[in-house]
Design an enzyme around this catalytic site. Structure first.
Site, PDB file in Angstrom:
ATOM      1  N   THR A 134       0.827  -1.205   0.000  1.00 17.25           N
ATOM      2  CA  THR A 134       0.000   0.000   0.000  1.00 17.25           C
ATOM      3  C   THR A 134       0.866   1.261   0.000  1.00 17.25           C
ATOM      4  O   THR A 134       2.022   1.225   0.445  1.00 17.25           O
ATOM      5  CB  THR A 134      -0.885  -0.009   1.269  1.00 17.25           C
ATOM      6  N   ASP A 135       0.294   2.359  -0.452  1.00 18.10           N
ATOM      7  CA  ASP A 135       1.012   3.642  -0.365  1.00 18.10           C
ATOM      8  C   ASP A 135       1.059   4.154   1.071  1.00 18.10           C
ATOM      9  O   ASP A 135       1.814   5.079   1.378  1.00 18.10           O
ATOM     10  CB  ASP A 135       0.374   4.689  -1.297  1.00 18.10           C
ATOM     11  N   GLU A 136       0.265   3.539   1.961  1.00 15.55           N
ATOM     12  CA  GLU A 136       0.215   4.044   3.334  1.00 15.55           C
ATOM     13  C   GLU A 136       1.547   3.854   4.057  1.00 15.55           C
ATOM     14  O   GLU A 136       1.801   4.502   5.074  1.00 15.55           O
ATOM     15  CB  GLU A 136      -0.931   3.384   4.108  1.00 15.55           C
ATOM     16  N   TYR A 159      -1.712  -0.669  10.984  1.00 21.08           N
ATOM     17  CA  TYR A 159      -1.878  -1.323   9.679  1.00 21.08           C
ATOM     18  C   TYR A 159      -0.684  -1.031   8.781  1.00 21.08           C
ATOM     19  O   TYR A 159      -0.029  -1.939   8.272  1.00 21.08           O
ATOM     20  CB  TYR A 159      -3.165  -0.850   9.004  1.00 21.08           C
ATOM     21  N   LYS A 163       2.331  -3.502   7.271  1.00 16.26           N
ATOM     22  CA  LYS A 163       2.582  -3.672   5.825  1.00 16.26           C
ATOM     23  C   LYS A 163       4.029  -3.290   5.504  1.00 16.26           C
ATOM     24  O   LYS A 163       4.682  -3.935   4.681  1.00 16.26           O
ATOM     25  CB  LYS A 163       1.615  -2.816   5.004  1.00 16.26           C
TER      26      LYS A 163
HETATM   27  P1  NAD Z   1      -9.535  -7.542   2.266  1.00 14.94           P
HETATM   28  O1  NAD Z   1      -9.559  -7.271   3.732  1.00 14.94           O
HETATM   29  O2  NAD Z   1     -10.746  -7.263   1.473  1.00 14.94           O
HETATM   30  O3  NAD Z   1      -9.168  -9.077   2.018  1.00 14.94           O
HETATM   31  C1  NAD Z   1      -8.163  -9.736   2.742  1.00 14.94           C
HETATM   32  C2  NAD Z   1      -8.294 -11.221   2.461  1.00 14.94           C
HETATM   33  O4  NAD Z   1      -7.229 -11.889   3.169  1.00 14.94           O
HETATM   34  C3  NAD Z   1      -9.606 -11.834   2.951  1.00 14.94           C
HETATM   35  O5  NAD Z   1     -10.111 -12.722   1.989  1.00 14.94           O
HETATM   36  C4  NAD Z   1      -9.210 -12.573   4.217  1.00 14.94           C
HETATM   37  O6  NAD Z   1     -10.026 -13.706   4.483  1.00 14.94           O
HETATM   38  C5  NAD Z   1      -7.782 -12.988   3.874  1.00 14.94           C
HETATM   39  N1  NAD Z   1      -6.961 -13.220   5.075  1.00 14.94           N
HETATM   40  C6  NAD Z   1      -6.846 -12.414   6.172  1.00 14.94           C
HETATM   41  N2  NAD Z   1      -6.005 -12.970   7.058  1.00 14.94           N
HETATM   42  C7  NAD Z   1      -5.572 -14.138   6.520  1.00 14.94           C
HETATM   43  C8  NAD Z   1      -4.678 -15.140   6.943  1.00 14.94           C
HETATM   44  N3  NAD Z   1      -4.053 -15.080   8.139  1.00 14.94           N
HETATM   45  N4  NAD Z   1      -4.445 -16.199   6.128  1.00 14.94           N
HETATM   46  C9  NAD Z   1      -5.073 -16.281   4.922  1.00 14.94           C
HETATM   47  N5  NAD Z   1      -5.955 -15.361   4.475  1.00 14.94           N
HETATM   48  C10 NAD Z   1      -6.186 -14.301   5.264  1.00 14.94           C
HETATM   49  O7  NAD Z   1      -8.268  -6.749   1.714  1.00 14.94           O
HETATM   50  P2  NAD Z   1      -8.094  -5.993   0.312  1.00 14.94           P
HETATM   51  O8  NAD Z   1      -8.636  -4.631   0.436  1.00 14.94           O
HETATM   52  O9  NAD Z   1      -8.542  -6.889  -0.776  1.00 14.94           O
HETATM   53  O10 NAD Z   1      -6.504  -5.866   0.276  1.00 14.94           O
HETATM   54  C11 NAD Z   1      -5.713  -6.904  -0.294  1.00 14.94           C
HETATM   55  C12 NAD Z   1      -4.256  -6.513  -0.174  1.00 14.94           C
HETATM   56  O11 NAD Z   1      -4.021  -5.306  -0.877  1.00 14.94           O
HETATM   57  C13 NAD Z   1      -3.796  -6.270   1.256  1.00 14.94           C
HETATM   58  O12 NAD Z   1      -2.507  -6.791   1.401  1.00 14.94           O
HETATM   59  C14 NAD Z   1      -3.787  -4.768   1.384  1.00 14.94           C
HETATM   60  O13 NAD Z   1      -2.819  -4.349   2.321  1.00 14.94           O
HETATM   61  C15 NAD Z   1      -3.423  -4.355  -0.015  1.00 14.94           C
HETATM   62  N6  NAD Z   1      -3.920  -3.039  -0.465  1.00 14.94           N
HETATM   63  C16 NAD Z   1      -5.233  -2.720  -0.315  1.00 14.94           C
HETATM   64  C17 NAD Z   1      -5.686  -1.498  -0.774  1.00 14.94           C
HETATM   65  C18 NAD Z   1      -7.141  -1.110  -0.688  1.00 14.94           C
HETATM   66  O14 NAD Z   1      -7.483   0.031  -1.000  1.00 14.94           O
HETATM   67  N7  NAD Z   1      -8.031  -2.007  -0.307  1.00 14.94           N
HETATM   68  C19 NAD Z   1      -4.798  -0.589  -1.360  1.00 14.94           C
HETATM   69  C20 NAD Z   1      -3.451  -0.950  -1.496  1.00 14.94           C
HETATM   70  C21 NAD Z   1      -3.032  -2.185  -1.044  1.00 14.94           C
END
Ligand code: NAD
Length: 373
Positions: A134-136, A159, A163
């Site tokens: 993430t950019d965070e 968070y 990350k």
């Molecule tokens: P989300 O919370 O919607 O999904 C996370 C998934 O991971 C879920 O399906 C959950 O069941 C699974 N999970 C959680 N803990 C687990 C574990 N211990 N073992 C196996 N599975 C597990 O998240 P998202 O928004 O889809 O984000 C996905 C990734 O992208 C993350 O790594 C997040 O940091 C990154 N990201 C998200 C955003 C955003 O805007 N949502 C932006 C940049 C990066």
């Protein structure tokens, strides 16, 4: 056929990525997901019967389970989406964030290292491990400037700190063990299958139900919004063409204040489902969705502004977002209006759209912690 292992593939971005990968990559897609509150098989309903799809319920912090995945499926590519992803929840309960985001990433890297070192030379050449970040991790921006890949890490929430730790581990495994890792840092995503604790789906669903639309603080915090499919296309591009050991920013040139985001959603709803046709609003005498906006206490430590410089991905990988914010937000509102069954299913277990993340007093912002003031 090569195998693409996707952790967290039942979550928001992961499930969008699985749909894209099955459509665009000639690979067997194995999803590894613990199905936490944020992971839902309903998000994969369209692909569960696909001949190139397998689902494994497993926790990435479980060493034995992760090793079994590498042994059983021998992936050529691993993309790690699995994470605890909500900043507010990290304020209330950081332990799960360290466990999944740090220890889980570590277990994946360790298992990948053992597996990779046992591969014949030809198979080693094709192996890639992409850590989705993430950019965070870069912290917060002032009024000017953008995050580049060389912006120093300065995470400010549990968070983003978790990350950041995972990012450092992923790159350390490249430098130390020559494990072919790649890293992507993306801005805020929106689109189908996002759990309705996050700003955009929460606003859409609350608006349709005639409930208050909470806006943190003064509503002027800025995020750089990217339509999720554009992010997934960027990840696929980095996986296929990125330089191992390298880091790529992915972002949408979509900076908006939170108030602008809420106003944009309200404007689309005013057009597609006018208040006069929605009993949840008309019964309250409300004529426009914007009347539901409600300013609420700010998130502790709320980063003020994120903005991504994605010119490296554009220059080196020819990646560009295909959706602008106006078209993406319209598609997203339509998706939530059309997918009431999914919305009901994912909220059924234990989520009432309650306010989260008010657990701590707000610490002062030190000037040195803010980029580009
Ligand atoms: P989300 O919370 O919607 O999904 C996370 C998934 O991971 C879920 O399906 C959950 O069941 C699974 N999970 C959680 N803990 C687990 C574990 N211990 N073992 C196996 N599975 C597990 O998240 P998202 O928004 O889809 O984000 C996905 C990734 O992208 C993350 O790594 C997040 O940091 C990154 N990201 C998200 C955003 C955003 O805007 N949502 C932006 C940049 C990066």
């Amino acid at each position: 056929m090569d195998t693409l292992a996707v952790t967290g593939g039942a979550g928001f971005i992961g499930s969008n990525f699985v749909h894209l990968a099955l459509a665009q990559a000639d690979a067997h897609v194995v999803v590894i997901d613990a199905l936490t509150y944020a992971g839902h098989l309903e998000s994969l309903a369209g692909v569960r019967d696909h001949p190139r799809f397998t689902f494994v319920k497993a926790d990435i912090a479980d060493q034995a389970a992760v090793e079994a995945v590498f042994r059983d499926f021998q992936p050529r590519w691993v993309v790690n989406f699995a994470a605890e992803s909500h900043v507010d929840r990290s304020i209330d309960g950081p332990r799960a964030f360290v466990r999944t985001n740090v220890v889980g990433c570590f277990e994946l890297l360790e298992a990948a290292r053992g597996y990779y070192e046992g591969l014949p030379a030809a198979a080693r050449r094709g192996f890639r491990f992409l850590q989705v970040s993430t950019d965070e991790v870069y912290g917060t921006l002032g009024a000017t400037g953008l995050f580049t890949e060389s912006t120093p890490y300065a995470p400010r929430s549990p968070y983003s700190a978790s990350k950041a730790a995972a990012d450092h581990l992923a790159l350390a495994y490249w430098h130390t063990y020559a494990l072919p890792t790649l890293l992507t840092n993306c801005s805020n995503n929106y689109g189908p299958y996002q759990f309705p604790e996050k700003l955009i789906p929460l606003t859409i669903l609350n608006a349709v139900d005639g409930k208050p639309l909470p806006i943190y603080g003064d509503g002027q915090n800025i995020r750089d919004w990217l339509y999720v499919v554009d992010h997934c296309e960027g990840i696929l591009r980095v996986l296929q063409e990125g330089r191992t050991g390298d880091q790529y920013n992915i972002g949408g040139h979509g900076e908006r204040t939170n108030v602008q985001v809420v106003d944009a959603i309200c404007a689309v709803l005013d057009e597609l489902r006018p208040a006069r046709d929605n009993p949840a609003l008309s019964a309250q005498g409300i004529r426009r969705y914007g009347e539901l906006k409600q300013f609420v206490p700010d998130r502790p430590g709320h980063d003020r502004r994120y903005g991504i410089d994605a010119s490296k991905a554009r220059r080196e990988l020819r990646w560009e977002p295909r959706h602008d914010f106006d078209s993406g937000i319209r598609q997203t509102v339509c998706w939530y209006l059309d997918n009431g069954a999914w919305c009901a299913a994912v909220q059924a277990s234990n989520y009432g759209r309650q306010r989260l993340g008010l657990g701590a007093a707000q610490p002062p912002v030190t000037p040195s912690a803010v980029h580009g003031r």
